[in-house]
Design a protein around this motif. Sequence first.
Motif, short mmCIF file in Angstrom:
data_model
loop_
_atom_site.label_atom_id
_atom_site.label_comp_id
_atom_site.label_asym_id
_atom_site.label_seq_id
_atom_site.Cartn_x
_atom_site.Cartn_y
_atom_site.Cartn_z
N PHE A 32 0.83 -1.21 0.00
CA PHE A 32 0.00 0.00 0.00
C PHE A 32 0.86 1.26 0.00
N GLN A 322 -7.13 -6.57 -6.33
CA GLN A 322 -8.04 -5.48 -6.70
C GLN A 322 -8.77 -5.79 -7.99
N ILE B 245 -3.02 3.60 6.04
CA ILE B 245 -2.70 3.07 4.71
C ILE B 245 -1.85 1.81 4.81
N TYR B 250 -8.31 2.52 3.30
CA TYR B 250 -8.33 3.74 2.52
C TYR B 250 -8.44 4.93 3.47
N ASN B 273 1.58 5.85 -2.70
CA ASN B 273 0.39 5.50 -1.92
C ASN B 273 -0.86 6.27 -2.35
N SER B 275 -3.03 6.08 -4.53
CA SER B 275 -4.26 5.37 -4.91
C SER B 275 -5.09 4.97 -3.69
N ARG B 276 -4.55 5.15 -2.49
CA ARG B 276 -5.27 4.75 -1.28
C ARG B 276 -6.00 5.93 -0.64
N ASN B 319 -10.27 6.22 -7.61
CA ASN B 319 -9.91 5.64 -6.31
C ASN B 319 -11.17 5.30 -5.52
N CYS B 323 -12.34 1.75 -4.29
CA CYS B 323 -12.53 1.58 -2.85
C CYS B 323 -13.91 0.98 -2.55
#
Lengths: 588, 588
Positions: A32, A322, B245, B250, B273, B275-276, B319, B323
Amino acid sequence: MEKAELKKLIDVAAGRVPADLIIRGADVVDVFSGTVRKKDIVISGKWIAAVCDPSSAGENGGDPPRAGREEVDASGYTAIPGLIDSHIHIESSYVTPEEIGRLLVPHGTSMIFADPHEIVNVCGLRGLDYMNRASKQTKLDIRFMLPSCVPATPYEHSGSRLDAKDMVVPIRYPEIQGLGEFMDYTGVCSGADGALDKIILAKREGKLIDGHAPGLAGKELDAYASAGIFADHECATADDARERISRGMYVMIREGSACHDLKELMKAVTPENSSRFVLCSDDRQPATILSEGHIDSHLRMLTAGGIDSVTAVRMGTINAAQCFGLSDRGAIAPGRRADITLVNNLKDFQVHRVWIGGELVAEDGRYLPETRRTDISPVRGSIHIGDFSEEKLKMHLKNGHVRTMTICPGGVLTKEEFAEVKIDEEGNFVWDPQQDIAKIAVIERHHDTGNVATALIKGYGIRKGAIAMSIAHDSHNIITVGVSDDEMAAAVFALKEQEGGIVLVGNGQVIERMPMPVAGLMTDQSGEWVDRRLRRIHRTAHEELGVNGDVEPVMTLCFMSLAVIPELKLTDEGLFDVRKFEFTTVER
Amino acid sequence: MEKAELKKLIDVAAGRVPADLIIRGADVVDVFSGTVRKKDIVISGKWIAAVCDPSSAGENGGDPPRAGREEVDASGYTAIPGLIDSHIHIESSYVTPEEIGRLLVPHGTSMIFADPHEIVNVCGLRGLDYMNRASKQTKLDIRFMLPSCVPATPYEHSGSRLDAKDMVVPIRYPEIQGLGEFMDYTGVCSGADGALDKIILAKREGKLIDGHAPGLAGKELDAYASAGIFADHECATADDARERISRGMYVMIREGSACHDLKELMKAVTPENSSRFVLCSDDRQPATILSEGHIDSHLRMLTAGGIDSVTAVRMGTINAAQCFGLSDRGAIAPGRRADITLVNNLKDFQVHRVWIGGELVAEDGRYLPETRRTDISPVRGSIHIGDFSEEKLKMHLKNGHVRTMTICPGGVLTKEEFAEVKIDEEGNFVWDPQQDIAKIAVIERHHDTGNVATALIKGYGIRKGAIAMSIAHDSHNIITVGVSDDEMAAAVFALKEQEGGIVLVGNGQVIERMPMPVAGLMTDQSGEWVDRRLRRIHRTAHEELGVNGDVEPVMTLCFMSLAVIPELKLTDEGLFDVRKFEFTTVER
């Protein structure tokens, strides 16, 4: 998850009760954050409870250190999440699901997405059920994609047929993640009824639809992507990859035994798009697994090719999780399944130990659990060739002016060529040692139809005897090649007796064989056995029967019936011109 | 998707039939590749069919150019996917779902994840059903999270109670993405039975579990994350964000009307990171929406703060889609819903036009569709105060040595302080103009229990009359503050008559009011009306009633009953010491 299991997991994470296992002091890849830090991995049952500083006293200073019923010193090693193969056909390894687990897990693989396309072509949903049951006997987590295109083409007899209506029940199975590679891209792009019904069904059930779209571009690729197909493993060029990523599809970087796309596709990877790549092997024979490995080998190649090693790890772990919508996989983090692979470093990726669901399942190349075998009887006895006889192999040519399927060595394409061949008084082909042209036949083997089609193959090199196999993509009828009808017939009958597989006949006798009682597609033997036997078969084919040195005798033959790959292919219904999508004649 | 719809989509993508709409020549943000390129966006019905070069002749050179029944010239503008708010309470805007759609869509928002925690506290599942029905009247796609903690604490009377058994049916609703913010982090981390039951239920149904864990760190955060909670919007520091994270959660970057976390949290964003991170507003009042915007304002702030603009766009689009596991949102790509926002550029993010599901729904700040209103009668009449009377506001203090809830201006915390106050012969508090201490009361309003609790508040500044409200987190009993019992009682009775909301009393008369007939939490008016009325209420509270200038009169009061925020809070059951988690007395 059961409540007691969750309660214990939380208690372990909170430090109130001892962990079942603590893997101490490894350099842990945090997929992550993109970092690698020395950490302790705290495990409760199947699950990761915490990943914490190994500094002993816990994060809050005064806390007592965490204790584990079992503790493993992993210092000096690097921990990565269990590796995931996003697209594989187990059947192509000629071993059963239990055995593929034994082969792959020591390479750090914890999960595969298998498309049982071959066995379902032969046995229908009975084949899926067998694969599913067998997969329960391995620690490898095998998820299935429901084969979307059975049969692959309408130009042949397959063992079964799966239309949308037949998929209504199995698409809901928990092991089924979605529809397998939608090879009928023509059907999708043209909006054909049968294809749409399947897509609508998958969407309605909230399942994924995997792709297979070699060479598709422009508007056709738009049409394919607009249908909601989420991934493609058939990119041949970096541009193919970029085009698919822009359209929201995941790109599966394939590196198999036959197809080698990794070096080309890694050119398309950027820091901006790397999360859209996952890794797959598609077809991977035991020889390749035993000598090169599995997804670990992808990681070595990617890293050697200049891809950042954490990015490479992500492709084989969290990206795949994912891509398939799995929130409990692909990372070493609290609440994820304890699928952990210890490697020596992030360059060589030599796998030391593998835990799956918190259990140590492989160590230094050995798979540790006992392998129990699933009863294969429901998928035995799959060779039904009706009234087949040597007579049926006879050709009745009007003259010797023929077209040949000419092999392109190293690939699965053929070219159409023309030749003059000898025929006897009844019009049957007579093998001539002066030219490299042999008879090839496909014998329907599912429904006792007695269908036999013959043609001529050039460039295979056989100079003696015959070879017969029950692996012949995608319908897996019997395919045989030889210099005489009686030896070809002998090979076919021997194949029936041994319930499929591969048979080599020389001087009228069976001189080599690999029985494949599992649907005529898989052995019930070990990967090592398959590897040894296949090497012997190759050697015998080359040395005794004269098959050309630049031709892989088994793999080449099994693609000669795949009527979607140009130019000429042979099905049980006849010689097929893939360019025109119509049958043609041997006589030109 | 229906079959005919899919067929048409594929036909449009393939260029066989004209598109319904082509948005031509915008600079299109490709969130997958991280690029911005001039493209045509080809739309079929609700869906994007293709995103292609505007060079006219199509991708395959000789193809005819694509045609659209409607074509829009968007050159000079930049197209980004419709924006997504990952966590919002609609009730906090004091408007209904239809109206929030009208307010947010012109700012480019196409989807919100709403937690109807407030109305469910008041009306139970009837409240959820109302919200759900009302959400169908706006083009904004409103998805709901099922409130996980109703009531928020056991120290008060709420309108309803939702245990795991009550959630079995609603968790399955298609609009419900999962459980809303799990505020009872103590319950989760301690493995409390009721919390585990809810978590197990959500997991079993394949639904998400959203988080709320302010300040949680170390082993407690491990415990919380191990339960499978996927996100948190309560990070106060960049370190909070990094810790979450690493644990696979998220981070929702919150920028609301009261809470401003964006500038701090963006410090934690790295290319590795990013994308989190997703974006949310949590609570956003009409004044903020009308003056600053919504997620578009997050994008402006992130970009101004140095975050790469495409990265910022991703946080508010793809994202969030990832998520929440939505494969048809968050991108301008084939097969995704045609939710498209045209902005002037990637710095100012001034929204020009907004399409949702292929329909033009906003232009230059105006929401275009007609807004139909849902019948609010099922959630009207929510004020049930039993035998309430002025008499019940009387305090019976034994002496004047008291503890006060002392306001910390600009926040929702209070401090415990001690004071000497005047009391009359019956022990009732007597307001003294010499010190800034007033009576505060909470009156149970759901079940006619007649419960009333009183305490003393310092620092609010009221010097005249009374204020009463039916918004009082999280159980939303009536909260009132004033200088005399009769004026407080008058305010409460006026509130009952107007079905909740806000009432200001001066000189014994109602001098200002905002009726909130929708569960006593929301008006049935426009956002502009709410904004104007709220400004008037603030002005009157400050200028007429003397509320201190550094105190936001409404927001401050409505958090005085939230018994999870230190130090002292007042519920309908009494004065509560949050530090000790127990009731205390006004007399010290």
